[in-house]
Design an enzyme around this catalytic site. Structure first.
Site, PDB file in Angstrom:
ATOM      1  N   GLY A  56       0.841  -1.186   0.000  1.00 30.80           N
ATOM      2  CA  GLY A  56       0.000   0.000   0.000  1.00 30.80           C
ATOM      3  C   GLY A  56       0.875   1.233   0.000  1.00 30.80           C
ATOM      4  O   GLY A  56       2.073   1.143   0.289  1.00 30.80           O
ATOM      5  N   CYS A  83       5.359  -5.997   1.506  1.00 33.41           N
ATOM      6  CA  CYS A  83       5.685  -4.573   1.471  1.00 33.41           C
ATOM      7  C   CYS A  83       5.024  -3.835   2.640  1.00 33.41           C
ATOM      8  O   CYS A  83       5.362  -4.081   3.779  1.00 33.41           O
ATOM      9  CB  CYS A  83       5.298  -4.002   0.118  1.00 33.41           C
ATOM     10  SG  CYS A  83       6.157  -2.476  -0.218  1.00 33.41           S
ATOM     11  N   TYR A  84       4.034  -2.981   2.400  1.00 35.27           N
ATOM     12  CA  TYR A  84       3.377  -2.317   3.533  1.00 35.27           C
ATOM     13  C   TYR A  84       2.849  -3.357   4.521  1.00 35.27           C
ATOM     14  O   TYR A  84       2.925  -3.152   5.735  1.00 35.27           O
ATOM     15  CB  TYR A  84       2.229  -1.413   3.047  1.00 35.27           C
ATOM     16  CG  TYR A  84       1.498  -0.731   4.191  1.00 35.27           C
ATOM     17  CD1 TYR A  84       2.025   0.400   4.799  1.00 35.27           C
ATOM     18  CD2 TYR A  84       0.295  -1.243   4.679  1.00 35.27           C
ATOM     19  CE1 TYR A  84       1.384   1.002   5.873  1.00 35.27           C
ATOM     20  CE2 TYR A  84      -0.354  -0.655   5.749  1.00 35.27           C
ATOM     21  CZ  TYR A  84       0.186   0.470   6.341  1.00 35.27           C
ATOM     22  OH  TYR A  84      -0.451   1.061   7.397  1.00 35.27           O
ATOM     23  N   HIS A 170       7.770  -7.626  -3.896  1.00 42.21           N
ATOM     24  CA  HIS A 170       6.456  -8.044  -4.396  1.00 42.21           C
ATOM     25  C   HIS A 170       6.537  -9.367  -5.163  1.00 42.21           C
ATOM     26  O   HIS A 170       6.911  -9.374  -6.327  1.00 42.21           O
ATOM     27  CB  HIS A 170       5.892  -6.967  -5.343  1.00 42.21           C
ATOM     28  CG  HIS A 170       5.502  -5.725  -4.614  1.00 42.21           C
ATOM     29  ND1 HIS A 170       4.273  -5.552  -4.045  1.00 42.21           N
ATOM     30  CD2 HIS A 170       6.195  -4.597  -4.351  1.00 42.21           C
ATOM     31  CE1 HIS A 170       4.210  -4.376  -3.465  1.00 42.21           C
ATOM     32  NE2 HIS A 170       5.368  -3.771  -3.631  1.00 42.21           N
ATOM     33  N   GLU A 172       4.137 -11.030  -6.283  1.00 43.19           N
ATOM     34  CA  GLU A 172       3.012 -11.163  -7.217  1.00 43.19           C
ATOM     35  C   GLU A 172       3.296 -10.602  -8.598  1.00 43.19           C
ATOM     36  O   GLU A 172       2.592 -10.915  -9.548  1.00 43.19           O
ATOM     37  CB  GLU A 172       1.752 -10.509  -6.625  1.00 43.19           C
ATOM     38  CG  GLU A 172       1.783  -8.985  -6.494  1.00 43.19           C
ATOM     39  CD  GLU A 172       2.487  -8.470  -5.233  1.00 43.19           C
ATOM     40  OE1 GLU A 172       3.300  -9.208  -4.660  1.00 43.19           O
ATOM     41  OE2 GLU A 172       2.233  -7.312  -4.853  1.00 43.19           O
ATOM     42  N   ASP A 228     -19.636  -9.647 -19.986  1.00 44.81           N
ATOM     43  CA  ASP A 228     -19.886  -9.768 -18.551  1.00 44.81           C
ATOM     44  C   ASP A 228     -21.354  -9.971 -18.225  1.00 44.81           C
ATOM     45  O   ASP A 228     -21.722 -10.879 -17.488  1.00 44.81           O
ATOM     46  CB  ASP A 228     -19.387  -8.524 -17.806  1.00 44.81           C
ATOM     47  CG  ASP A 228     -17.994  -8.137 -18.221  1.00 44.81           C
ATOM     48  OD1 ASP A 228     -17.306  -8.995 -18.809  1.00 44.81           O
ATOM     49  OD2 ASP A 228     -17.596  -6.988 -17.977  1.00 44.81           O
ATOM     50  N   LYS A 369     -11.605 -10.312 -16.323  1.00 49.14           N
ATOM     51  CA  LYS A 369     -12.170 -10.584 -17.635  1.00 49.14           C
ATOM     52  C   LYS A 369     -11.791 -11.963 -18.172  1.00 49.14           C
ATOM     53  O   LYS A 369     -12.630 -12.702 -18.668  1.00 49.14           O
ATOM     54  CB  LYS A 369     -11.664  -9.510 -18.608  1.00 49.14           C
ATOM     55  CG  LYS A 369     -12.469  -9.421 -19.858  1.00 49.14           C
ATOM     56  CD  LYS A 369     -13.684  -8.620 -19.567  1.00 49.14           C
ATOM     57  CE  LYS A 369     -14.546  -8.349 -20.735  1.00 49.14           C
ATOM     58  NZ  LYS A 369     -15.553  -7.338 -20.372  1.00 49.14           N
TER      59      LYS A 369
END
Ligand code: XMP
Length: 513
Positions: A56, A83-84, A170, A172, A228, A369
């Protein structure tokens, strides 16, 4: 979700939060994102096998920095702070966080110093992605140091007993080497979650959940012609059959022939109850003189709600509204889920729900998506609908810069059809996230035959993206660009110039408004 094997991601506002959830689902373990301040009760009800605290933008020492309910650390559930999330763990569990002398952004070399479950099977030195100002000076009690980088002597820490781990980098993001492996280790080895989540199981659990929530009551669903809303409608239809009625509002801002195509498919292949309303005139009237992008969106959103309400009002005993809201819509439009900022306003159906006393059913709200496309395929929907490129709710109105008029819509529709036709002919339609034309409020001088012309400019936009959150302009072949430009200028009356948009998102957005 009725699934037992789940990981919860708590969002502290990182732009990468959604990536964390995706990576976990790629491990075939279901994952959801909740805001950092969600009540403890909701966390307990979710019954996560593990919890990830996202990164964050804040510093733990900022006034009003987002904190966590300390009880989260008492649940007996493994926690991974990123991280944060790491600094917060250190701060709340008795360690020490300080401003780093050198802020660290981008690539860094990580050296792994201790054997542990999180780095199991991973080589000892990795290139990782950093983005932080603060760093850990002292680990909290019970934690050992697991890895360091040049600027962060404490880049990874862990408490094996409690299954608490924290990373300064990170895992990810794609730039972190073995990032997926690290997440996989947290999911399988630390949290002991089993890989049971597939689209098939998602369909089953979603159907059960819809049935449980809705019971025998009736549901309406607005369909727009996009992927969607069609997928959401089919899923709800599978769950409750003819207790679902779909309302298709033709706002007159759709692409050429679009409305008809979708209606036919859903009616024929899925035998759904669909009521179609042609409201083009109403929308055009309301858009008269409107040029501000946000105002356009609001006008269209409000009018949609009115038309929808009129139509839904004719149905008896409706108790729920089903919507195909996706995760990116949720984070980009409101800070429902966490501290991400509003970028563009999407349809807000809040007032519709209130006035009609409806409750929301949003079976796709945790999906991206590409996951919705997989879901559509699982539900047996035809490629023609599933592979359709995304199309915004406000339609062509936000691709006509300046005032939307019938005449300008006609120009754009023709140009847009040419773009699509040529992109399909070049075999690029499924590869591109979107390709479309934008009508600019600019006239330029040209020469056709022996005559001087003073006509409109059309911009061509084509982008690659995985989830619409970030995008890069597509390097379309010159031949294709030439063909599109030629055809638009020759075939569309009122256009004498075509330009190509070479901006990425960020800092631009995909749509021009
Ligand atoms: P932007 O322009 O924000 O678009 O980069 C990201 C993706 O979202 C689509 N989009 C919308 N979809 N209602 C929608 O249903 C909207 O108001 C809306 N605005 C943008 C856009 O086409 C792109 O795929």
């Amino acid at each position: 979700m009725m699934l037992k094997e789940k990981i919860l991601v708590l969002d502290f506002g990182s732009q990468y939060t959604q990536l964390i959830a995706r990576r976990i689902r790629e491990c075939k373990v279901y994952s959801e994102i909740m805001p950092y301040n969600v009540p403890l009760k909701n966390i307990k009800e979710f019954e996560p096998k593990g919890i990830v605290l996202s990164g964050g933008p804040s510093s733990v020492y900022d006034k009003g920095a987002p904190l966590l309910d300390p009880e989260v650390f008492e649940l007996g559930v493994p926690v991974l702070g990123i991280c944060y999330g790491m600094q917060l763990m250190a701060h709340m569990l008795g360690g020490k966080v300080a401003k780093a002398r050198m802020r660290e952004y981008g690539r860094a070399g990580l050296a792994i110093d201790a054997e542990n479950s999180l780095f199991k099977g991973i080589k000892k030195s990795l290139t990782v992605w950093m983005s932080h100002g603060d760093r850990i000076e002292k680990s909290p009690k019970g934690f050992e140091m697991l890895a360091h980088t040049e600027n962060s002597p404490i880049a990874a820490i862990g408490d094996r007993k409690r299954g608490f781990y924290a990373l300064q980098f990170h895992p990810e993001v794609a730039h972190t080497e073995k990032g997926r492996e690290i997440i996989k280790n947290f999911v399988y080895k630390v949290s002991k979650a089993r890989p049971l989540w597939t689209m098939k199981s998602f369909v089953e659990t979603s159907k059960e959940e819809i049935r449980r929530r809705v019971g025998n009551r009736r549901v309406v669903c607005g369909i727009s012609g996009g992927v969607d809303s069609s997928v959401a409608a089919v899923l709800v239809h599978e769950a409750i059959g003819n207790n679902l009625t779909c309302i298709f509002v033709d706002n007159g801002l759709l692409r050429a022939g679009e409305a008809k195509k979708v209606e036919d498919t859903l009616k024929k292949s899925f035998k759904m109850r669909i009521r179609c309303v042609d409201a083009s005139e109403r929308f055009l009237r309301k858009l008269k003189g409107v040029t501000d992008p946000e105002k356009k969106r609001k006008v269209i959103g409000n009018e949609f709600i009115r038309v929808f309400e009129d139509e839904a009002g004719k149905l008896k005993d409706v108790a729920f509204l089903a919507q195909g809201t996706l995760y990116p819509d949720v984070i980009e439009s409101v800070s429902f889920k966490g501290p991400s900022a509003t970028i563009k306003s999407h349809h807000n159906v809040g007032c519709l729900l209130k006035r009609m006393r409806l409750k929301l059913v949003e079976p796709l709200r945790e999906l991206f998506k590409d996951e919705v496309r997989l879901l559509g395929r699982e539900l047996g929907m035809p490629d023609e609908i599933i592979n359709r490129q995304p199309f915004p709710g406000p339609g062509l109105a936000i691709r006509i810069i300046g005032e939307v008029t019938g005449e300008r819509l006609e120009i754009l529709r023709k140009a847009d059809s040419i773009v699509l036709e040529e992109v399909k002919r070049a075999g690029l339609y499924n590869e591109l996230w979107q390709a479309f034309a934008v009508l600019l409020p600019v006239k330029s001088v040209g020469v056709m035959g022996d005559e001087r012309t003073y006509e409109n400019v059309v911009a061509l936009r084509a982008v690659n993206s995985v989830d619409g959150m970030t995008a890069d302009w597509a390097r379309l072949p010159y031949d294709l660009l030439g063909k599109i430009s030629n055809r638009i200028i020759n075939e569309v009356r009122g256009v004498n110039r075509v330009v190509f948009d070479i901006s990425s998102k960020p800092p631009s957005t995909i749509e021009w408004e």
